[in-house]
Design an enzyme around this catalytic site. Structure first.
Site, mmCIF file in Angstrom:
data_model
loop_
_atom_site.group_PDB
_atom_site.id
_atom_site.type_symbol
_atom_site.label_atom_id
_atom_site.label_comp_id
_atom_site.label_asym_id
_atom_site.label_seq_id
_atom_site.Cartn_x
_atom_site.Cartn_y
_atom_site.Cartn_z
ATOM 1 N N HIS A 173 0.865 -1.193 0.000
ATOM 2 C CA HIS A 173 0.000 0.000 0.000
ATOM 3 C C HIS A 173 0.894 1.232 0.000
ATOM 4 C CE1 HIS A 173 -3.808 2.080 1.881
ATOM 5 N NE2 HIS A 173 -3.114 2.942 1.150
ATOM 6 N N HIS A 219 1.238 4.822 -2.488
ATOM 7 C CA HIS A 219 0.868 5.632 -3.659
ATOM 8 C C HIS A 219 2.136 6.282 -4.179
ATOM 9 C CE1 HIS A 219 -3.473 5.477 -2.509
ATOM 10 N NE2 HIS A 219 -2.939 5.316 -1.305
ATOM 11 N N GLU A 236 -11.245 3.540 6.038
ATOM 12 C CA GLU A 236 -10.220 4.479 6.523
ATOM 13 C C GLU A 236 -10.969 5.576 7.284
ATOM 14 O OE1 GLU A 236 -8.168 6.646 3.418
ATOM 15 O OE2 GLU A 236 -6.451 7.139 4.720
ATOM 16 N N ASP A 271 1.772 4.064 2.742
ATOM 17 C CA ASP A 271 0.712 4.900 2.165
ATOM 18 C C ASP A 271 1.299 6.043 1.317
ATOM 19 O OD1 ASP A 271 -1.895 5.532 1.568
ATOM 20 O OD2 ASP A 271 -2.460 6.224 3.563
ATOM 21 N N ASP A 272 1.631 7.161 1.947
ATOM 22 C CA ASP A 272 2.193 8.320 1.236
ATOM 23 C C ASP A 272 3.415 8.796 2.023
ATOM 24 O OD1 ASP A 272 -0.044 8.920 -0.842
ATOM 25 O OD2 ASP A 272 -1.092 8.619 1.064
HETATM 26 N N1 ADE Z 1 -4.660 8.743 -1.979
HETATM 27 C C1 ADE Z 1 -3.411 8.776 -1.497
HETATM 28 N N2 ADE Z 1 -3.404 8.404 -0.214
HETATM 29 C C2 ADE Z 1 -4.683 8.111 0.129
HETATM 30 C C3 ADE Z 1 -5.313 7.656 1.303
HETATM 31 N N3 ADE Z 1 -4.656 7.417 2.434
HETATM 32 N N4 ADE Z 1 -6.659 7.477 1.280
HETATM 33 C C4 ADE Z 1 -7.347 7.707 0.165
HETATM 34 N N5 ADE Z 1 -6.800 8.125 -0.966
HETATM 35 C C5 ADE Z 1 -5.464 8.328 -0.997
HETATM 36 ZN ZN ZN Z 2 -3.725 4.799 0.532
#
Ligand code: ADE
Ligand code: ZN
Length: 337
Positions: A17, A19, A200, A278-279
């Site tokens: 996971h 992005h 989430e 995630d990011d």
């Molecule tokens: N796009 C990038 N990170 C995200 C996240 N945590 N939840 C939803 N969309 C995303």
């Molecule tokens: Zn995500």
């Protein structure tokens, strides 16, 4: 480094996971802005980092989509991917399944093929340079309508063999999985696997819809499933992989702090939870930072951490032979420490 930190550092793992647009570090953002002659509303790397304070998912998404505007050329996407894989290799990631958001780029006039060529070049470089295997997951933006997702799926058709799965991300509340039932069915008919962000910020009903209507092979986040005991039991019984992102959950106020994170509760309930970043450029760390923060916040044991790494291979879109090879490497590591 503590003993546990060095244990985490050496632990072979998959990341499921992440992005790729969320791995855009402010330094690269500035470099690409300069290279492409794009104006960005910040005058220093420090000012960018200072803006990364969010009270919910939408706060983050607004700044995340703005940051992606510097990505214009095939070379930019390649550089972005190469930078991520460099960090991943340092964290002992041996396999990564990365999300990309084509609509963020095609809406700005960047061709779908430019994004694909750049990311695939970065992935080939990661295999050659670091021995990291990787796959692509095309995410539909759920704040857009399903017709837009269908256009994106058609753009993906010529690249079918280079895309493993479709996913669903962006603003969750008010955009239930059901909204994308038809395009997910079309993706399934193309032989693509399916994943979706659910639970989430959204309620357990969205998780249920992701399972029953989108027929996902894996669930991204899934935290709020724990509010529904029957759903939790089902996720455990069916061994649905959850791609949990602890630092993201704290940064986006899904949990008040790491001490309140349910990662250990998920393991105790028999859920197949994994840890992911995630990011990472926006949430303060890459995958090992997430393992360390969760371990410290919830007092995780070596066994817990090994289970999380094992789950990352079990939940990956790899063949049984590939999974067995990774699990053997993991077992060899555990026997050596
Ligand atoms: N796009 C990038 N990170 C995200 C996240 N945590 N939840 C939803 N969309 C995303
Ligand atoms: Zn995500």
């Amino acid at each position: 480094m503590t003993d546990l930190d060095s244990f985490i550092a050496g632990l072979p793992k998959a990341e499921l996971h992440m992005h790729i647009e969320g791995s855009l570090e402010p330094e690269l953002m500035f470099a690409l802005a300069k290279r492409n002659g794009v104006d960005i509303p910040f005058d220093s790397v420090e000012a960018v980092r200072a803006a990364y304070s969010f009270s919910n998912l939408q706060d983050f998404l607004d700044i995340y989509y703005q940051g992606a505007d510097v990505l214009r050329t095939e070379e930019d996407f390649c550089d972005l991917a190469c930078a991520y894989f460099e960090r991943a290799a340092a964290d002992k990631v041996v396999h990564a399944e990365i999300f990309f958001d084509p609509q963020t780029h095609t809406a700005r006039g960047i061709p779908f093929d430019t994004v694909m060529r750049g990311l695939l070049a970065g992935m080939a470089d990661a295999q050659a340079r670091h021995g990291i295997s990787s796959k692509l997951i095309l995410c539909f933006l759920r704040h857009l309508d399903e017709a837009d997702a269908f256009v994106t799926l058609e753009q993906a058709r010529p690249w079918r063999d280079r895309i493993e799965a479709v996913g669903l991300d962006s603003s969750e509340l008010g955009h239930p999985p059901e909204k994308f039932a038809r395009v997910f069915a079309a993706a399934a008919a193309m032989g693509l696997k399916r994943v979706a962000h659910a639970g989430e910020e959204g309620p357990p009903e969205y998780v249920q819809e992701a399972l029953d209507i989108l027929e996902v092979d894996r669930l991204d986040h899934g935290n709020r499933s724990l509010e529904d005991e029957a759903l939790t039991d089902r996720l455990a019984r069916e061994q649905v992989t959850l791609t949990v992102c602890p630092l993201s959950n704290v940064k986006l106020c899904v949990v008040p702090d790491m001490a309140a994170h349910p990662i250990d509760a998920m393991l105790r309930k028999g859920l197949r939870a994994t840890i992911n970043s995630d990011d990472p450029a926006y949430f303060g760390g890459y995958v090992n930072d997430n393992y360390r923060a969760a371990a410290a916040g919830r007092n995780l044991s070596r066994d817990d951490l090994a289970t999380l790494a094992r789950n990352s291979f079990l939940g990956a879109f790899l063949s049984d032979e590939e999974k067995a090879a990774h699990l053997a490497t993991l077992d060899a590591y555990l026997a050596s420490v």
